[in-house]
Motif scaffolding. Structure first.
Motif, mmCIF file in Angstrom:
data_model
loop_
_atom_site.group_PDB
_atom_site.id
_atom_site.type_symbol
_atom_site.label_atom_id
_atom_site.label_comp_id
_atom_site.label_asym_id
_atom_site.label_seq_id
_atom_site.Cartn_x
_atom_site.Cartn_y
_atom_site.Cartn_z
ATOM 1 N N ALA A 24 9.659 4.416 -3.689
ATOM 2 C CA ALA A 24 9.604 2.956 -3.717
ATOM 3 C C ALA A 24 9.756 2.406 -2.305
ATOM 4 C CB ALA A 24 10.692 2.402 -4.639
ATOM 5 N N THR A 25 8.808 2.721 -1.439
ATOM 6 C CA THR A 25 8.865 2.232 -0.065
ATOM 7 C C THR A 25 8.501 0.754 0.002
ATOM 8 O OG1 THR A 25 6.567 2.901 0.272
ATOM 9 C CG2 THR A 25 8.285 4.505 0.834
ATOM 10 N N ARG A 26 8.850 0.149 1.129
ATOM 11 C CA ARG A 26 8.570 -1.269 1.293
ATOM 12 C C ARG A 26 7.072 -1.535 1.382
ATOM 13 N NH1 ARG A 26 7.513 -5.309 4.103
ATOM 14 N NH2 ARG A 26 6.584 -3.904 5.641
ATOM 15 N N GLN A 27 6.312 -0.543 1.882
ATOM 16 C CA GLN A 27 4.859 -0.742 1.977
ATOM 17 C C GLN A 27 4.204 -0.868 0.605
ATOM 18 O OE1 GLN A 27 6.621 1.488 3.589
ATOM 19 N NE2 GLN A 27 5.920 1.831 5.703
ATOM 20 N N HIS A 79 4.429 -9.370 1.894
ATOM 21 C CA HIS A 79 3.183 -9.700 2.585
ATOM 22 C C HIS A 79 3.480 -9.853 4.079
ATOM 23 C CE1 HIS A 79 1.243 -10.368 -1.280
ATOM 24 N NE2 HIS A 79 2.274 -11.127 -1.616
ATOM 25 N N GLY A 80 2.714 -9.182 4.885
ATOM 26 C CA GLY A 80 2.830 -9.297 6.325
ATOM 27 C C GLY A 80 1.482 -9.564 6.954
ATOM 28 N N PHE A 81 1.480 -10.126 8.150
ATOM 29 C CA PHE A 81 0.239 -10.433 8.860
ATOM 30 C C PHE A 81 0.106 -9.474 10.016
ATOM 31 C CE2 PHE A 81 -2.069 -12.893 12.158
ATOM 32 C CZ PHE A 81 -3.275 -13.018 11.481
ATOM 33 N N GLY A 113 4.922 1.133 9.867
ATOM 34 C CA GLY A 113 4.412 2.402 10.360
ATOM 35 C C GLY A 113 3.625 3.124 9.285
ATOM 36 N N LYS A 114 3.616 4.411 9.370
ATOM 37 C CA LYS A 114 2.909 5.207 8.376
ATOM 38 C C LYS A 114 3.679 5.195 7.062
ATOM 39 C CE LYS A 114 0.898 8.287 11.873
ATOM 40 N NZ LYS A 114 0.776 9.698 12.334
ATOM 41 N N GLU A 115 3.008 5.628 6.015
ATOM 42 C CA GLU A 115 3.610 5.669 4.696
ATOM 43 C C GLU A 115 4.849 6.572 4.714
ATOM 44 O OE1 GLU A 115 4.177 4.830 0.719
ATOM 45 O OE2 GLU A 115 2.715 3.955 2.096
ATOM 46 N N GLY A 116 5.958 6.030 4.238
ATOM 47 C CA GLY A 116 7.194 6.789 4.180
ATOM 48 C C GLY A 116 8.002 6.768 5.453
#
Length: 524
Positions: A26-29, A35-37, A170-173
């Motif tokens: 359950a990562t933030r990504q 939502h980020g810009f 960053g990258k996933e995880g």
């Protein structure tokens, strides 16, 4: 009676599915509501989101709270309660090499403003996070075995403004990446070195790197307090200063009215009134409390109590409960717990950044830094306890004395032996006192014999003196006399006291003592 379940067999253990290791699900990504810009991570602070400016400049909203005296005072107490305590470096593994490197790391931390760095990082208590930049340098440091060694050490670690940094996904995880905003990259910033910046984060919710500071709870009490102080100042100005009221005749000319106007304006800078004669003006007085405390003052004090409870855990001034001593002890305990928690969280940040980097860059054994916050002991009560324990036959060790009362103590010297007497001179034996010329088998002291003889006959000598007073007390008991009546009869009883036998005995004793001392002969 509950029984312990049987352990799974090897076949069952082989069929048990192992959970994924070293990974997050359950990562933030993956959050569908995050939502980020351009990959920039926004804050999840509800107040900053409500204000409509979730960017880095929004954190200035919380920094502005320090202009309030109550907030600044509370933050200073929280910070100084940690910085004011001594810190120590210990090796992660207790070995001779680890102890040697821990001493070296202690010298490195002492070579720059380490306490100032800790105070700056504790600003995260208000905002939620605080970045600081390490300025590395090369320095020759003395080694334990002699000689020096060139090492990479911090020269200074200044705190940096929040508005200059953002986090980017960053990258996933992987955790978000800290980025530095520049004129050429005002939105997503530029990467920074991995061992360059320390960021202390407080109460990070759901992996959000900005954390959640106490400003979220302090904003509204400070907001309402400022409004209350403004209204209170207006109230004091309105009802504390009289308003000039000028009256002019109804047939007054414009020139006469102008003269009155100029006079009233010169008299008051805030406001005044001008009415024709006969005009009725009434002011409706506000029905304030008879104690003189205005509603604005009550609101300001309530907001101060709110601020103190958020920052220091102090209950409202009228809601402490219990006796004063118990309430003070409770506040002291809460303060120590808050300070220890702040210290532990700060040490955790420093140990995984600054301390780890110093050890890695210089090939040292892993070390950690920590502080212990404890209540100052009552030295007077401790010393009284030690005296009571010593009376029971126990003696504290020198290390225990130094631990309780500080350095600078040593054991008392043993009493010196009595000097040996020269041949032919009298010797006084404390165990068997006697006047003797070096004879260890001498008899008892003659002066002591005289004293014992006189003490043996004290009762017959004092009988003539005590008998009249005793007779008066017996008569008072039989007749039921009052204390005043006894005092009235006391002079008569004193006149019948016969002190001659005692005086004669004392005269004989003094004469015998002086004669024996002068002649050197026995006194009996």
């Amino acid at each position: 009676m509950a029984t312990k379940p049987p352990a799974p067999s090897s076949a069952q253990a082989a069929r048990i599915e192992r959970p994924p290791l070293d990974s997050e699900t359950a990562t933030r990504q993956k959050d569908p509501w995050a939502h980020g810009f351009m990959g920039v991570v926004p804050t999840n602070d509800p107040l900053l989101l409500e204000r409509g400016d979730p960017g880095s400049l929004a954190f200035e909203l919380y920094r502005d709270l320090r202009r309030d005296g109550k907030v600044f005072s509370g933050l200073q107490k929280r910070k100084l309660a940690v910085v004011g305590q001594a810190w120590s470096v210990s090796p992660l593994v207790d070995t001779p090499e680890g102890a040697r490197d821990a001493k070296l790391v202690t010298d490195i931390l002492g070579s720059f403003a380490f306490d100032r760095l800790c105070s700056s990082l504790l600003n995260a208590l208000l905002v939620g996070w605080q970045p600081a930049e390490i300025v590395w340098t090369l320095r020759e440091l003395p080694m334990a075995g002699g000689g020096t060694r060139q090492m990479v050490v911090p020269d200074r670690v200044p705190a940096r403004a929040h508005r200059r940094f953002v986090y980017r996904d960053g990258k996933e995880g992987e955790p978000p990446e800290l980025r530095l905003l520049t004129r050429d990259a005002l939105q997503e910033g530029v990467p920074v070195h991995a061992r360059k910046f320390i960021v202390h984060v407080v109460d990070a919710e759901d992996g959000n790197p900005y954390g959640t500071g106490l400003g979220l709870q302090l904003y509204w009490p400070v907001f309402f307090k400022r409004k209350g102080v403004l209204a209170w100042a207006k109230l004091c100005d309105r009802f504390g200063t009289p308003t000039p009221w000028g009256k002019y005749p109804r047939e007054a000319s414009a020139r006469e009215k102008g003269t009155l106007f100029e006079a009233l304006r010169a008299l008051s800078n805030d406001g005044f009134m001008m009415t024709p004669e006969g005009t009725m003006i009434e002011l409706l007085e506000s029905r304030l409390s008879s104690s003189g405390q205005t509603p604005n003052q009550s609101m300001v004090e309530y907001m101060d109590d709110w601020i103190a409870e958020v920052l220091l855990g102090q209950p409202p001034r009228n809601g402490g409960g219990g006796a004063l001593a118990a309430a003070a002890s409770e506040r002291e305990q809460v303060r120590i717990e808050l300070s220890q928690a702040d210290s532990d969280l700060l040490s955790e940040t420093l140990n995984r950044t600054l301390l780890q980097w110093i050890c890695e860059l210089n090939g040292l054994q892993p070390c950690t830094v920590s502080r212990t916050i404890k209540k100052e002991e009552d030295k007077k009560a401790q010393s009284e306890t030690d005296v009571n324990v010593a009376s029971m036959g126990f003696k504290p060790t020198l290390d225990a004395v130094r631990e309780r009362y500080g350095e600078g103590w040593k054991e008392a010297d043993a009493p010196a032996n009595p000097p040996e007497s020269a041949p032919g001179k009298p010797v006084v034996d404390n165990a068997n006192p006697a006047f003797a010329e070096g004879d260890a088998n001498a008899g008892p002291d003659a002066m002591q014999q005289l004293i014992d003889a006189e003490l043996a006959q004290w009762e017959p000598l004092l009988e003539p003196m005590v008998a009249p007073v005793q007779a008066l007390l017996d008569a008072a008991a039989r007749e039921g006399l009052s204390a005043q009546q006894v005092l009235d009869r006391l002079p008569q009883a004193l006149a019948r006291m016969d002190a001659d036998p005692l005086a004669q005995a004392l005269t004989r004793t003094a004469f015998a003592a002086r004669l024996g001392t002068a002649s050197g002969l026995p006194l009996d």
